[in-house]
Design a protein around this motif. Structure first.
Motif, PDB file in Angstrom:
ATOM      1  N   ALA A 100       0.868  -1.174   0.000  1.00 32.15           N
ATOM      2  CA  ALA A 100       0.000   0.000   0.000  1.00 32.15           C
ATOM      3  C   ALA A 100       0.901   1.219   0.000  1.00 32.15           C
ATOM      4  O   ALA A 100       1.987   1.190   0.587  1.00 32.15           O
ATOM      5  CB  ALA A 100      -0.924  -0.003   1.216  1.00 32.15           C
ATOM      6  N   ILE A 101       0.482   2.275  -0.671  1.00 32.92           N
ATOM      7  CA  ILE A 101       1.354   3.418  -0.907  1.00 32.92           C
ATOM      8  C   ILE A 101       0.881   4.643  -0.127  1.00 32.92           C
ATOM      9  O   ILE A 101      -0.290   5.037  -0.217  1.00 32.92           O
ATOM     10  CB  ILE A 101       1.409   3.762  -2.410  1.00 32.92           C
ATOM     11  N   ILE A 102       1.803   5.242   0.647  1.00 35.14           N
ATOM     12  CA  ILE A 102       1.592   6.555   1.264  1.00 35.14           C
ATOM     13  C   ILE A 102       2.542   7.511   0.542  1.00 35.14           C
ATOM     14  O   ILE A 102       3.745   7.542   0.813  1.00 35.14           O
ATOM     15  CB  ILE A 102       1.910   6.545   2.777  1.00 35.14           C
ATOM     16  N   PRO A 103       2.046   8.285  -0.435  1.00 39.84           N
ATOM     17  CA  PRO A 103       2.936   9.096  -1.279  1.00 39.84           C
ATOM     18  C   PRO A 103       3.680  10.154  -0.463  1.00 39.84           C
ATOM     19  O   PRO A 103       3.065  10.912   0.277  1.00 39.84           O
ATOM     20  CB  PRO A 103       1.978   9.742  -2.282  1.00 39.84           C
ATOM     21  N   SER A 104       5.008  10.203  -0.614  1.00 37.95           N
ATOM     22  CA  SER A 104       5.802  11.161   0.144  1.00 37.95           C
ATOM     23  C   SER A 104       6.925  11.763  -0.693  1.00 37.95           C
ATOM     24  O   SER A 104       7.885  12.305  -0.128  1.00 37.95           O
ATOM     25  CB  SER A 104       6.408  10.477   1.387  1.00 37.95           C
ATOM     26  N   GLY A 105       6.836  11.665  -2.025  1.00 41.99           N
ATOM     27  CA  GLY A 105       7.897  12.160  -2.876  1.00 41.99           C
ATOM     28  C   GLY A 105       7.514  13.416  -3.634  1.00 41.99           C
ATOM     29  O   GLY A 105       6.528  14.086  -3.323  1.00 41.99           O
ATOM     30  N   THR A 106       8.289  13.705  -4.668  1.00 42.85           N
ATOM     31  CA  THR A 106       8.029  14.876  -5.509  1.00 42.85           C
ATOM     32  C   THR A 106       7.023  14.556  -6.610  1.00 42.85           C
ATOM     33  O   THR A 106       6.071  15.302  -6.832  1.00 42.85           O
ATOM     34  CB  THR A 106       9.337  15.382  -6.144  1.00 42.85           C
ATOM     35  N   GLY A 107       7.221  13.425  -7.296  1.00 41.62           N
ATOM     36  CA  GLY A 107       6.345  13.077  -8.409  1.00 41.62           C
ATOM     37  C   GLY A 107       5.158  12.234  -8.002  1.00 41.62           C
ATOM     38  O   GLY A 107       4.023  12.492  -8.392  1.00 41.62           O
ATOM     39  N   ASN A 108       5.406  11.169  -7.222  1.00 36.96           N
ATOM     40  CA  ASN A 108       4.348  10.259  -6.779  1.00 36.96           C
ATOM     41  C   ASN A 108       3.517   9.743  -7.953  1.00 36.96           C
ATOM     42  O   ASN A 108       2.285   9.689  -7.891  1.00 36.96           O
ATOM     43  CB  ASN A 108       3.439  10.947  -5.760  1.00 36.96           C
ATOM     44  N   LEU A 109       4.203   9.340  -9.021  1.00 34.12           N
ATOM     45  CA  LEU A 109       3.504   9.039 -10.263  1.00 34.12           C
ATOM     46  C   LEU A 109       2.666   7.767 -10.191  1.00 34.12           C
ATOM     47  O   LEU A 109       1.559   7.724 -10.735  1.00 34.12           O
ATOM     48  CB  LEU A 109       4.495   8.962 -11.429  1.00 34.12           C
ATOM     49  N   LEU A 110       3.166   6.717  -9.540  1.00 37.59           N
ATOM     50  CA  LEU A 110       2.349   5.512  -9.470  1.00 37.59           C
ATOM     51  C   LEU A 110       1.087   5.767  -8.653  1.00 37.59           C
ATOM     52  O   LEU A 110      -0.011   5.340  -9.033  1.00 37.59           O
ATOM     53  CB  LEU A 110       3.138   4.344  -8.870  1.00 37.59           C
ATOM     54  N   ALA A 111       1.221   6.478  -7.549  1.00 38.56           N
ATOM     55  CA  ALA A 111       0.044   6.811  -6.739  1.00 38.56           C
ATOM     56  C   ALA A 111      -0.978   7.599  -7.564  1.00 38.56           C
ATOM     57  O   ALA A 111      -2.179   7.312  -7.531  1.00 38.56           O
ATOM     58  CB  ALA A 111       0.458   7.601  -5.502  1.00 38.56           C
ATOM     59  N   ARG A 112      -0.505   8.594  -8.311  1.00 37.35           N
ATOM     60  CA  ARG A 112      -1.416   9.383  -9.140  1.00 37.35           C
ATOM     61  C   ARG A 112      -2.130   8.501 -10.151  1.00 37.35           C
ATOM     62  O   ARG A 112      -3.343   8.646 -10.382  1.00 37.35           O
ATOM     63  CB  ARG A 112      -0.645  10.476  -9.885  1.00 37.35           C
ATOM     64  N   ASN A 113      -1.396   7.591 -10.773  1.00 34.70           N
ATOM     65  CA  ASN A 113      -1.980   6.757 -11.820  1.00 34.70           C
ATOM     66  C   ASN A 113      -2.947   5.718 -11.270  1.00 34.70           C
ATOM     67  O   ASN A 113      -3.807   5.218 -12.006  1.00 34.70           O
ATOM     68  CB  ASN A 113      -0.873   6.075 -12.618  1.00 34.70           C
ATOM     69  N   LEU A 114      -2.818   5.381 -10.003  1.00 34.76           N
ATOM     70  CA  LEU A 114      -3.714   4.403  -9.395  1.00 34.76           C
ATOM     71  C   LEU A 114      -4.854   5.055  -8.619  1.00 34.76           C
ATOM     72  O   LEU A 114      -5.675   4.360  -8.025  1.00 34.76           O
ATOM     73  CB  LEU A 114      -2.924   3.478  -8.460  1.00 34.76           C
ATOM     74  N   GLY A 115      -4.915   6.380  -8.622  1.00 35.41           N
ATOM     75  CA  GLY A 115      -5.990   7.066  -7.917  1.00 35.41           C
ATOM     76  C   GLY A 115      -5.822   7.069  -6.415  1.00 35.41           C
ATOM     77  O   GLY A 115      -6.797   7.239  -5.669  1.00 35.41           O
ATOM     78  N   ILE A 116      -4.596   6.875  -5.930  1.00 36.79           N
ATOM     79  CA  ILE A 116      -4.321   6.908  -4.494  1.00 36.79           C
ATOM     80  C   ILE A 116      -4.134   8.368  -4.076  1.00 36.79           C
ATOM     81  O   ILE A 116      -3.321   9.085  -4.666  1.00 36.79           O
ATOM     82  CB  ILE A 116      -3.064   6.086  -4.159  1.00 36.79           C
ATOM     83  N   PRO A 117      -4.871   8.835  -3.082  1.00 38.47           N
ATOM     84  CA  PRO A 117      -4.756  10.251  -2.684  1.00 38.47           C
ATOM     85  C   PRO A 117      -3.344  10.600  -2.236  1.00 38.47           C
ATOM     86  O   PRO A 117      -2.641   9.781  -1.635  1.00 38.47           O
ATOM     87  CB  PRO A 117      -5.746  10.367  -1.517  1.00 38.47           C
ATOM     88  N   LEU A 118      -2.943  11.835  -2.500  1.00 39.78           N
ATOM     89  CA  LEU A 118      -1.635  12.303  -2.057  1.00 39.78           C
ATOM     90  C   LEU A 118      -1.658  12.724  -0.594  1.00 39.78           C
ATOM     91  O   LEU A 118      -0.607  12.804   0.042  1.00 39.78           O
ATOM     92  CB  LEU A 118      -1.171  13.471  -2.935  1.00 39.78           C
TER      93      LEU A 118
END
Length: 328
Positions: A100-118
Motif C-alpha cells: 500500500a502506498i503513502i505518497p511522500s515524494g516529488t512526483g508520486n507518479l504511481l500513486a497518481r496513476n492508481l488514484g491513491i490520494p496524495l
C-alpha cells in the motif's frame, strides 16, 4: 527508527496479521505519520502493532522489503517517493504480499496513476479499506545484461528526459521542488536528434531521428498531463512515444499536443508487449525517475499482473477519494 517487535496472537486464538512500513527517512520523517499508521491499524482490528523499516542511501528499499518478508509481513506500507515505491513493489513480486502506498515524494507518479490520494490520511484509508489488485510491471534489459535486468512500475525515458533528470541539482530540488527540473530543462533544450531503430512486438523495424523516447506502463504525469492517454497499468501492454523537439517552440508545441490529447505528427505513439531501441552511440536512460546509466541497446517487456497493490478500482469513486478513470 527501531523495528517494533511484532506482538502476540490476538485474544481468542485468532492470529493477528503483521504490518510492515518501509519508509525513506529523507522523504518521510514525520512522527505524526507513523502514529497515524499505528492508530489506523489498531482501529481496523486484526493487525499487530506495525514495525517500521527505514531505507538507506545505498538501497532504495529492497533490503528493507526482504526483511519485512522474513518477519512475516502480510502487507507492506511504503512511504517515500517513486524510487522507494518501485524498490518495494518490485521486491514483493511473487511473494503474494500486497503493498500500500503513502505518497511522500516529488512526483508520486504511481500513486497518481492508481488514484491513491496524495494526502496521507486519505491514503491510509485506501490502504485499510480497499482490496489488493494486480497491475503490470515493466522490465528493461540494458545492453543485453539480462542478469541485471531493471524492473519498474511507471515510465522509462531515453535521451532528453534522462539527461534532464541526471543533471537536476538535488540540493535545488529539495529547496524548490519541481522548479529544479525547469533549470535542467533549459540546459538540454538544444539536444540534437539521434538516429534510432525500433522493433515493436514482432513488427517491422522503424527508423527515426529522436530526442526523446518514452516507454510507459502508466500514462499520467504531474499536473494531470497524460503522456500516454490510453495507458492502463493492467492491460499487458507498454505504450511508446518518440519525438524530436529541437528548440523551445517545438517543445511548446509538444506540450500543447499533450494537453489537448490530440494526434499530431510531432509525437508518434505505439503500443505492444515488447519494444527494442538501438542507437549507434550511448545515451542516458532513466526509469521511474532514477538514472540507470547509458547504453545503446534497450529492450523493454511487460510483466502482466506481477505487482499486487492496494488501490481503488479504476472508474470507481470510493467515498472521500474522488473519481479516477485511467486514460481519460
Amino acid at each position: 527508527m527501531e523495528i517494533n517487535s511484532p506482538g502476540a496472537a490476538q485474544e481468542g486464538g485468532a492470529t493477528a496479521r503483521r504490518l510492515a512500513v518501509v519508509f525513506n527517512p529523507t522523504k518521510a520523517v514525520d512522527e505524526a505519520l507513523f502514529t497515524s499508521i499505528s492508530k489506523a491499524a489498531a482501529r481496523q482490528g486484526g493487525w499487530e502493532p506495525p514495525f517500521f523499516l527505514p531505507t538507506v542511501a545505498a538501497d532504495a528499499g529492497r533490503a528493507a522489503t526482504q526483511q519485512a518478508l522474513r518477519l512475516g509481513a502480510d502487507m507492506v506500507i511504503v512511504s517515500g517517493g517513486d524510487g522507494t515505491v518501485r524498490a518495494v513493489g518490485t521486491s514483493l513480486q511473487g511473494s503474494g504480499v500486497p503493498c500500500a502506498i503513502i505518497p511522500s515524494g516529488t512526483g508520486n507518479l504511481l500513486a497518481r496513476n492508481l488514484g491513491i490520494p496524495l494526502d496521507h490520511d486519505r491514503a491510509l484509508e485506501v490502504a485499510f479499506r480497499e482490496r489488493p489488485r494486480r497491475i503490470d510491471l515493466a522490465k528493461l534489459v540494458l545492453d543485453h545484461d539480462e542478469e541485471n535486468a531493471i524492473t519498474f512500475t511507471g515510465m522509462a525515458g531515453i535521451g532528453f528526459d534522462a539527461a534532464m533528470m541526471r543533471d537536476t541539482d538535488e540540493g535545488l530540488k529539495r529547496v524548490v521542488g519541481s522548479v529544479a527540473y525547469v533549470v535542467a530543462f533549459a540546459r538540454h533544450i538544444g539536444m540534437r536528434p539521434r538516429p534510432v531503430r525500433m522493433r515493436l512486438s514482432g513488427q517491422p523495424e522503424v527508423r527515426r531521428r529522436a530526442v526523446l523516447m518514452m516507454v510507459g506502463n502508466t500514462g499520467q504525469l504531474q499536473g494531470g498531463v497524460w503522456l500516454f492517454p490510453g495507458a492502463k497499468p493492467d492491460d499487458g501492454q507498454l505504450d511508446v512515444l518518440i519525438t524530436a523537439p529541437t528548440h523551445l517552440g517545438k517543445w511548446a508545441k509538444l506540450l500543447s499536443v499533450l494537453l489537448r490529447r490530440s494526434p499530431d505528427p510531432a509525437v508518434e505513439y505505439w503500443s505492444g508487449s515488447r519494444v527494442v531501441f538501438e542507437l549507434d552511440e550511448p545515451i542516458a536512460c532513466e526509469v521511474d525517475g532514477d538514472i540507470e546509466g547509458s547504453g545503446t541497446h534497450f529492450e523493454f517487456s511487460v510483466m502482466p499482473g506481477a505487482m499486487l497493490v492496494v488501490a481503488p478500482a479504476p472508474g470507481v469513486a470510493p467515498d472521500g477519494y474522488g473519481a479516477h478513470t485511467w486514460g481519460r
